[in-house]
Motif scaffolding. Structure first.
Motif: not given
Length: 416
Positions: A256, A258, A267, A269, A280, A283, A304
């Motif tokens: 991941m 992002r 980080t 999600e 998604g 996140g 977020f």
């Protein structure tokens, strides 16, 4: 000749009755946990100087290079409709000196965001998000709290079929060590000119490439999680420990990255299993260098963005919410001008007491007004005429049972 109807621009999400009630419920459910944790509202402009996003979000991202709505205003300034919330929030924190006060700065925001994407279910050119930011402290406990607030919002909606994926994108030392080996690996790939240019700006972007051939090519690429410094690894282990203590389950996803360049360290999600390609639902992560990049102090932060549109789609897919129609407490049918005066005053009095009250307007006949009351979804209805005003009493009819009860006008609030 009839004039042609004007339609909404392609790819926007609109919410109108009765589904707008569900949208409002989802949005408030996502906001409520942040308020309970002491986060305060920040209201921000929907457009900013373009440089805010090119510097803050990153020129190598699809968001900046392909998806922004950018135009030149009448003052010959480059302006962009906001594609995300964190950069604008950070700009406001710096500009108004919030980072010079008590830390962390804890704010929440919600609103419309804009990206020039190919419209499809769950992917809109205008979409809605709820976001929070905790700025000023590099504490793994805050990372866990931010994740927990997002998780609580989804649970408040009633969602169950989602998972939390987490990783660490490390600190500067971690990324520098990883970049050396990653660039060596990328040099062995046959890349088109545009992809090679993106890799030169930020090689991590290749992990976020959605093309199947690029996904296959990156399967054997070195992973940043394998290069974490001792400090980054200890921070991430602490975050996982806090999540374990809170009973929040998670899945490690070392690939991941992002879609925004400012993420560092923790980080995460949230992925919903019933939404297909647009899975998604929200996140975020930590952004240790963003404030300095935008001209502020060297302060860390984490936040977020949760998708209201997709959270609503997820709730509908799970069947945990449904449109049950608008419901008001009382529908008043006034008969005549003097009764309308009385109805307006009575409605205002009941509304001030927290009741939802509607009035039949338009000098309808009693039969037509009763049909309107039935269609409105009101729980109760009263007819207000000269006789009711004289006796100071009305017949309160329950629309579900059909039973009518005689009550005084003054005691109507208690009867409701």
């Amino acid at each position: 000749m009839a004039r042609q109807k004007i339609q909404a621009p392609k790819g926007v999400s609109e919410y109108f009755p009765p589904r707008s009630k569900l949208f409002e419920f989802v949005r408030q459910s996502l906001i409520s946990p942040a308020r309970s944790a002491g986060y305060q509202l920040m209201e921000l402009p929907v457009f900013e100087d373009t440089e805010l996003f090119t510097r803050g979000v990153g020129e190598s991202t699809d968001v900046v290079s392909k998806e922004m709505y950018t135009f030149t205003d009448r003052g010959d300034r480059s302006i962009t409709l906001r594609p995300e919330g964190t950069a604008g929030a950070m700009r406001a924190v710096i500009e108004h000196g919030l980072d010079r006060g008590a830390l962390p700065v804890k704010i929440w925001y919600s609103g419309a965001y804009f990206r020039a994407e190919r419209p499809q279910a769950g992917r809109y050119r205008q979409f809605y998000q709820v976001g929070i930011e905790a700025i000023g402290l590099d504490d793994p406990a805050i990372d866990a709290e931010v994740i927990a607030i997002a998780d609580a919002g989804f649970k408040a909606i009633g969602l169950k079929k989602y998972r939390l994926e987490i990783t660490s994108l490390g600190d500067a030392q971690s990324r520098a060590a990883h970049r050396i080996d990653l660039m060596k690996f990328i040099a062995t790939l046959d890349l088109d000119e545009a992809t090679a240019a993106r890799a030169a700006l930020n090689p991590l972007r290749l992990f976020d490439d959605k093309r199947e051939e690029m996904r296959a090519a990156m399967l054997k690429a070195p992973l940043l999680m394998e290069y974490l410094s001792d400090a980054s690894r200890a921070h991430f282990e602490s975050v996982k420990g806090y999540l374990d203590a809170l009973g929040i389950s998670y899945v490690l996803n070392p690939r991941m990255v992002r879609g925004l360049d400012y993420y560092t360290g923790t980080t995460f999600e949230f992925i919903h299993e019933l939404l297909g390609a647009q899975s998604g639902i929200g996140g975020g992560g930590r952004y240790d260098g963003l404030m300095h990049e935008l001209g502020g102090q060297e302060l860390s932060g984490i936040g977020f963005g949760l998708g209201v549109d997709r959270a609503l789609l997820a709730a509908e897919a799970e069947g945990v919410i449904s449109v049950d129609g608008f419901v008001s407490d009382l529908f008043i049918i006034p008969l005549g001008d003097s009764a309308m005066v009385k109805a307006l005053g009575l409605a205002m009095q009941l509304r001030n007491a927290g009741k939802v009250v509607e009035i039949a307007f338009g000098e309808r006949a009693l039969k037509g007004a009763m049909k309107a009351a039935d269609k409105s979804g009101a729980r109760n209805v009263v007819v207000l005429g000269d006789n009711e005003i004289a006796t100071k009493s009305v017949e309160l009819k329950n629309m579900n049972s059909g039973v009518s009860t005689s009550v005084t006008i003054d005691s109507l609030i208690n009867a409701l």
